[in-house]
Design a protein around this motif. Structure first.
Motif, PDB file in Angstrom:
ATOM      1  N   ALA A   1       4.961  38.702 -10.308  1.00  0.00           N
ATOM      2  CA  ALA A   1       5.866  39.699  -9.739  1.00  0.00           C
ATOM      3  C   ALA A   1       7.197  39.053  -9.371  1.00  0.00           C
ATOM      4  CB  ALA A   1       5.239  40.347  -8.510  1.00  0.00           C
ATOM      5  N   GLY A   2       7.142  37.852  -8.812  1.00  0.00           N
ATOM      6  CA  GLY A   2       8.359  37.133  -8.455  1.00  0.00           C
ATOM      7  C   GLY A   2       9.216  36.794  -9.667  1.00  0.00           C
ATOM      8  N   LEU A   3       8.571  36.416 -10.766  1.00  0.00           N
ATOM      9  CA  LEU A   3       9.310  36.105 -11.991  1.00  0.00           C
ATOM     10  C   LEU A   3      10.005  37.359 -12.521  1.00  0.00           C
ATOM     11  CD1 LEU A   3       6.770  33.776 -13.873  1.00  0.00           C
ATOM     12  CD2 LEU A   3       8.551  33.154 -12.232  1.00  0.00           C
ATOM     13  N   SER A   4       9.287  38.482 -12.492  1.00  0.00           N
ATOM     14  CA  SER A   4       9.876  39.750 -12.943  1.00  0.00           C
ATOM     15  C   SER A   4      11.080  40.127 -12.091  1.00  0.00           C
ATOM     16  CB  SER A   4       8.828  40.869 -12.881  1.00  0.00           C
ATOM     17  OG  SER A   4       7.775  40.635 -13.772  1.00  0.00           O
ATOM     18  N   GLU A   5      10.931  39.967 -10.789  1.00  0.00           N
ATOM     19  CA  GLU A   5      12.021  40.323  -9.879  1.00  0.00           C
ATOM     20  C   GLU A   5      13.235  39.419 -10.085  1.00  0.00           C
ATOM     21  OE1 GLU A   5      10.162  40.054  -6.095  1.00  0.00           O
ATOM     22  OE2 GLU A   5       8.859  41.797  -6.444  1.00  0.00           O
ATOM     23  N   PHE A   6      12.975  38.129 -10.360  1.00  0.00           N
ATOM     24  CA  PHE A   6      14.088  37.197 -10.595  1.00  0.00           C
ATOM     25  C   PHE A   6      14.881  37.643 -11.815  1.00  0.00           C
ATOM     26  CE2 PHE A   6      16.280  33.627 -12.374  1.00  0.00           C
ATOM     27  CZ  PHE A   6      16.695  32.874 -11.292  1.00  0.00           C
ATOM     28  N   VAL A   7      14.192  37.988 -12.896  1.00  0.00           N
ATOM     29  CA  VAL A   7      14.874  38.432 -14.116  1.00  0.00           C
ATOM     30  C   VAL A   7      15.667  39.709 -13.848  1.00  0.00           C
ATOM     31  CG1 VAL A   7      14.537  39.297 -16.462  1.00  0.00           C
ATOM     32  CG2 VAL A   7      13.218  37.331 -15.659  1.00  0.00           C
TER      33      VAL A   7
END
Length: 323
Positions: free
Chosen positions: A239-245
């Motif tokens: 979820a954090g990776l998605s939010e970063f993108v």
């Protein structure tokens, strides 16, 4: 069977990551699954590592382990199909004891879940008396029942610090524990379990990616070795990776995690170039459209839990969700 409706709108979602020739082999199963969901009042929960034809075309609820656990509580359907691995299906059953929960393939396991047993937890408690046990959700219900509280990669630091103690046991992922230990003053005692996907990434991989793709942004999952997480530009849960993108919109990016994650995010960002080192999880990839269809058609494979185990495991998950 012939599709009872046009799937063209669904294909528009994924045409950038699924060739039309491949899509044509998916259409009948997708149409059948959508109809079976209606007939059985069923929903499909899909993890971020599922392939795009599952994640974007038949799933009703998608996300990382924490998101699926939270959203499973509010499911109103009679049947839940878990497009993920077995411990996730157990978690859905724990939170929905009165519903039918199906796992399309019983061999969809997890190297982390298999790395520790309740007996191991008992030995750890004897070696470290009084130290609370935090169990990563990537474990069996029996291991969860033997622990004090669960965590995910997205809330591990928060869970550790919520206990108000100086020392904790965090099992079973050694690298997650070591990465979290760098972010907190709480002493973390780790186990030796690893994810067979994330442990393969190396600092040398990152070096080669930066040399081959100048200006690339490197994102790493915290199940990667600490030196890999440190060499990345950002480390976080799926979820954090998605939010970063979504927030930073890097023009060129690589996600050091399971390969399908990049495909699923790329659907939303045609302006971003995704470099795919493509480490596949063999367990996640056991879940396919045909296996989901069979699960709904034949009510296979239903997840059941020992009642005593379920009580303890549910308590550990509910403590996590309350943090």
């Amino acid at each position: 069977m012939n599709a009872p409706f046009s799937t063209s709108a669904l294909y528009e979602r994924v045409r950038r990551v699924i060739p039309i020739a491949e899509w044509l082999t998916f259409e009948d199963d997708i149409a059948a699954i959508i109809e079976l969901k209606r007939q059985r009042n069923a929903v499909i929960l899909a993890h971020n590592y599922q392939t795009p034809e599952i994640f974007h075309c038949v799933a009703d609820i998608v996300g990382d382990s924490l998101a699926l656990a939270r959203k499973a509580i509010d499911v109103e359907a009679d049947v839940i199909v878990l497009a993920g691995v077995h411990f996730m299906a157990e978690t859905a059953k724990l939170l929905n004891p009165g519903k039918t929960v199906l796992i399309p393939d019983t061999d969809a396991g997890c190297s982390l879940a298999e790395s520790i047993t309740p007996e191991d937890v008992a030995l750890l408690r004897r070696a470290h008396p009084g130290v609370p046990v935090i169990t990563y959700v990537n474990t069996s219900a029996a291991v969860k029942a033997a622990s004090d509280i669960c965590c995910t990669s997205g809330n591990a630091k928060q869970v550790v610090e919520s206990l108000g103690v100086q020392r904790v046991l965090m099992i079973p992922d050694e690298y997650l524990a070591r990465n979290v230990a760098l972010e907190t003053d709480v002493e973390i005692i780790a186990w030796h379990g690893h994810c067979e996907v994330h442990e393969r990434f190396s600092v040398e991989d990152i070096k080669e990616l930066r040399e081959s793709h100048p200006g690339i942004t490197v994102l790493a999952h915290p199940e990667c070795p600490p030196e890999v997480a440190a060499a990345a530009d950002f480390s976080g849960s799926t979820a954090g990776l998605s939010e970063f993108v979504a927030t930073n919109r890097p023009p060129r990016v690589v996600l050091l995690t399971e390969c399908s994650m990049s495909d699923n995010i790329a659907v939303h960002y045609p302006d971003i170039e995704f470099i795919r080192p493509c480490n596949l999880c063999p367990h996640m990839k056991r879940i396919t459209l045909p296996s989901i269809r069979k699960a709904l058609e034949e009510n296979r494979h239903e997840v059941t839990l020992d009642p005593a185990t379920a009580v303890g495991a549910r308590h550990a998950i509910e403590r996590m969700l309350a943090v």
